[in-house]
Design a protein around this motif. Structure first.
Motif, mmCIF file in Angstrom:
data_model
loop_
_atom_site.group_PDB
_atom_site.id
_atom_site.type_symbol
_atom_site.label_atom_id
_atom_site.label_comp_id
_atom_site.label_asym_id
_atom_site.label_seq_id
_atom_site.Cartn_x
_atom_site.Cartn_y
_atom_site.Cartn_z
ATOM 1 N N ASN A 471 0.600 -1.295 -0.017
ATOM 2 C CA ASN A 471 0.036 0.221 0.033
ATOM 3 C C ASN A 471 0.951 1.349 -0.085
ATOM 4 N N ILE A 472 1.744 1.285 -0.965
ATOM 5 C CA ILE A 472 2.681 2.477 -1.236
ATOM 6 C C ILE A 472 2.570 2.684 -2.722
ATOM 7 N N GLY A 473 2.129 4.080 -3.039
ATOM 8 C CA GLY A 473 1.950 4.417 -4.410
ATOM 9 C C GLY A 473 2.499 5.523 -4.753
ATOM 10 N N LEU A 474 2.267 5.971 -6.008
ATOM 11 C CA LEU A 474 2.736 7.400 -6.457
ATOM 12 C C LEU A 474 2.454 8.563 -5.698
ATOM 13 N N ILE A 529 5.198 4.534 8.860
ATOM 14 C CA ILE A 529 6.166 5.734 8.361
ATOM 15 C C ILE A 529 5.268 6.914 8.557
ATOM 16 N N ASP A 530 5.778 7.878 9.039
ATOM 17 C CA ASP A 530 4.731 8.951 9.295
ATOM 18 C C ASP A 530 3.149 8.872 9.395
ATOM 19 N N GLY A 531 2.964 8.027 10.064
ATOM 20 C CA GLY A 531 1.554 7.478 10.334
ATOM 21 C C GLY A 531 0.875 6.595 9.366
ATOM 22 N N HIS A 532 1.766 6.132 8.376
ATOM 23 C CA HIS A 532 1.285 5.291 7.474
ATOM 24 C C HIS A 532 1.642 3.818 7.641
ATOM 25 N N VAL A 533 0.704 3.099 8.014
ATOM 26 C CA VAL A 533 0.878 1.576 8.432
ATOM 27 C C VAL A 533 0.907 0.867 7.145
ATOM 28 N N ILE A 534 2.178 0.272 6.927
ATOM 29 C CA ILE A 534 2.715 -0.606 5.663
ATOM 30 C C ILE A 534 2.015 -1.556 5.752
ATOM 31 N N LYS A 549 -0.610 -4.581 12.238
ATOM 32 C CA LYS A 549 -0.432 -3.846 13.784
ATOM 33 C C LYS A 549 0.280 -2.391 13.579
ATOM 34 N N LYS A 550 0.115 -1.611 14.618
ATOM 35 C CA LYS A 550 0.696 -0.232 14.221
ATOM 36 C C LYS A 550 1.924 -0.100 15.437
ATOM 37 N N SER A 551 2.749 0.364 15.182
ATOM 38 C CA SER A 551 3.850 0.318 16.010
ATOM 39 C C SER A 551 3.924 1.678 16.954
ATOM 40 N N SER A 552 4.479 1.711 17.976
ATOM 41 C CA SER A 552 4.448 3.077 18.580
ATOM 42 C C SER A 552 5.267 4.102 18.186
ATOM 43 N N LYS A 553 4.626 4.678 17.266
ATOM 44 C CA LYS A 553 5.516 6.014 16.585
ATOM 45 C C LYS A 553 6.611 5.431 15.869
ATOM 46 N N SER A 554 6.906 4.279 15.502
ATOM 47 C CA SER A 554 8.150 3.615 14.811
ATOM 48 C C SER A 554 8.313 4.492 13.658
#
Length: 579
Positions: A471-474, A529-534, A549-554
């Motif tokens: 879920n990463i795009g242009l 990354i910057d709130g974007h859950v990969i 899963k969401k990491s703690s401000k990773s």
């Protein structure tokens, strides 16, 4: 009605002396080093020297000697004692006009009194008006500037005896039909008209019927020449990968020297800027450049100070450079006839050349059209793979190292640095030098491997590879190279195992070697990354884990570097997706 001149099959002309040219012209040609006339010169010059023949059509490709074919008879036929323009030559661009004028001046060196003037747009008209006020016998002009001069009464065509339309098909392609019609109305009806063209489309036939009187026509076998001297090739790649594909060919052919054609001025400049910023010897040539800028670019190109000239069709008309090995078509021309003009930039004077088109999977029909219309055959070739490029570059690098002359200061510097290398064997040192070269190649190619594309298998599973979703795009401002870098860093899978990235607005697909994908998607759980859950998963599995899963401000910048990273210059992060 058009009649055809004899093809001179019974007699092979070996020298200019047999064509009927004056002694002064022959002496000049000898001084210039001209020995044997080209085919179009052999056929055209005797006819054009015949004062009983009114009009003439010469069909021949660019680079076959057409300027001399009409220029030499013209110099012999004008009268230096008449102090006004007797001959007018129209060309589609200022570059071609300048080239024609220079050649005519060379041919007229031994003919006393013949004066030549060239007029074109993009420069001060006042200087050209001043030039035309002096005795001028032959005027070379572009249609737009010529009309301007006519309307300013700076030139009078009523005494013109000879009208030459050079590259007539290209003038029509560039939209000069109305200008030509208007100019011809100013010229006397009893003039002699000579038309030279590489092709004879319907528009030229209409012009011939309307303005020419029973012209004789000669042509050389252009299709035979194309097949003999030019190898026509094409590669199929995504439009977004075309510039990267061009880089591969430049890298793997260090001795290449050519011209690449683009559709628009903007595209031409953007591609030139991109390649130049990456260290390639290129320059743009298009209509937005000033005359001084264009002259500077051509001076560099002729001096072999660059590898590739990137140009629009209009700007490239009149380029007269020998020994070009390649013509690239970043975009195929709209007019199929233009392909003939483009490819004619290479394979001159008996040399061989390659005309290479970069097409996307939907443009295959254009190749078929060109084959059918121009009676040529294209060879499908592939963009060199990253592995092939690496092999070529490393061999060139090794050759360069072996043949480098040792600088006298090297001994002193080696003595100063000796302590830095004492713990390394010769093999260890060579491995590190090789690695630095590999890093350079990898950085320049941004992880891109196979740039070849076809319409073969959209959505079809490829043996030995598994298709993945991420879920990463242009919209995230990521390039294909950045994405592969990121995937490799997180998963610790080497970049060579990723391929065929397809980036969409909000997501992307990529292929991964099936031997490397054990638990691959799970390695991205908890990455944010910057709130974007990969989220990464096999395309045939769907989103089994839901939101992830969401990491703690990773942060990507805080995560550990994968083994794909090495320290040193050139490995810095270009974006938040790069470690």
């Amino acid at each position: 009605m058009v009649t055809f001149a004899p093809l001179l099959k019974d007699k092979v002309v070996q020298s200019f002396e047999t064509l009927g040219l004056s002694e002064s012209i022959l002496t000049t040609l000898d001084r210039l080093g001209f020995e044997t006339p080209t085919e179009i010169q052999q056929k055209a010059i005797p006819i054009l020297l015949d004062t009983t023949q009114p009009d003439f059509i010469g069909l021949a490709q660019t680079g076959t000697g057409k300027t001399a074919a009409y220029g030499l008879p013209l110099i012999d036929r004008v009268d230096p004692d008449k102090k006004y323009p007797q001959a007018l030559i129209m060309t589609p661009t200022r570059e071609l006009g300048q080239q024609v004028a220079r050649q005519l001046e060379d041919f007229a060196r031994g003919t006393k009194g013949v004066q030549i003037a060239v007029v074109y747009g993009g420069t001060a008209i006042s200087n050209q008006i001043k030039k035309l006020k002096s005795a001028t016998h032959i005027v070379v002009a572009t249609p737009g500037r010529l009309l301007d001069l006519i309307k300013r009464k700076a030139i009078n065509l009523t005494a013109i005896e000879y009208m030459v339309l050079d590259e007539a098909d290209e003038m029509l392609n560039m939209g000069f039909k109305e200008a030509i019609d208007e100019i011809l109305e100013y010229a006397p009806e009893n003039r002699t008209t000579w038309l030279f063209s590489a092709t004879m489309p319907a528009g030229i036939r209409k012009l011939v019927k309307h303005y020419m009187n029973d012209p004789k026509e000669v042509s050389i076998n252009t299709s035979e020449k194309i097949n003999k001297d030019i190898v026509h090739q094409y590669v199929t790649t995504k439009t977004s990968n075309k510039t990267a594909a061009v880089r591969r060919f430049l890298d793997i052919n260090a001795d290449m020297r050519g011209v690449m054609f683009c559709r628009t001025k903007r595209e031409t400049q953007q591609i030139a800027d991109e390649l130049e910023s990456q260290g390639y010897g290129v320059a743009a040539l298009h209509g937005d450049l000033s005359q001084a800028q264009r002259d500077a670019v051509m001076k560099r190109f002729k001096a072999r100070a660059m590898q590739l000239l990137i140009a629009t069709d209009v700007a490239a008309r009149g380029i007269d450079v020998d020994n070009l090995t390649h013509v690239f078509h970043h975009t195929l021309p709209d007019q199929l006839e233009s392909y003939t003009h483009r490819s004619g930039r290479t394979a001159r004077a008996g040399n061989k050349g390659i005309s290479l088109a970069f097409i996307n999977p939907r443009e295959g029909r254009r190749i078929s059209e060109l084959e059918r219309k121009n009676n040529i055959r294209f060879e499908a070739v592939e963009v060199p793979t990253l592995e092939a490029l690496t092999t070529s570059r490393m061999n060139n690098w090794a050759h360069f190292i072996v043949n480098t002359q040792v600088d006298p200061q090297a001994d002193l510097i080696l003595e100063q640095l000796q302590g830095n290398f004492e713990h390394l064997s010769k093999e260890d040192l060579l491995k590190r030098l090789i690695t630095s070269q590999l890093d350079h190649i990898e950085a320049r190619n941004k992880g891109e491997n196979d740039l070849n594309e076809s319409a073969r298998d959209k959505g079809k599973k490829i043996t030995g590879l598994n298709r993945y979703f991420v879920n990463i795009g242009l919209i995230d401002g990521v390039t294909e190279g950045d994405l592969i870098h990121f995937l490799s860093d997180v998963s610790r899978v080497e970049r060579q195992y990723f391929s065929q990235v397809s980036m969409q607005k909000n997501f992307s697909f990529f292929y991964l070697d099936s031997k490397q994908d054990q638990g691959f998607g799970a390695k991205f759980e908890g990455i944010e990354i910057d709130g974007h859950v990969i989220r990464v998963n096999r395309d045939d599995e769907g989103n089994k884990s839901g939101k992830g899963k969401k990491s703690s401000k990773s942060s990507f910048h805080k995560k550990k570097k994968g083994r794909g990273h090495r320290k040193g210059k050139g490995r810095e992060s270009r974006s938040r997706w790069r470690g």
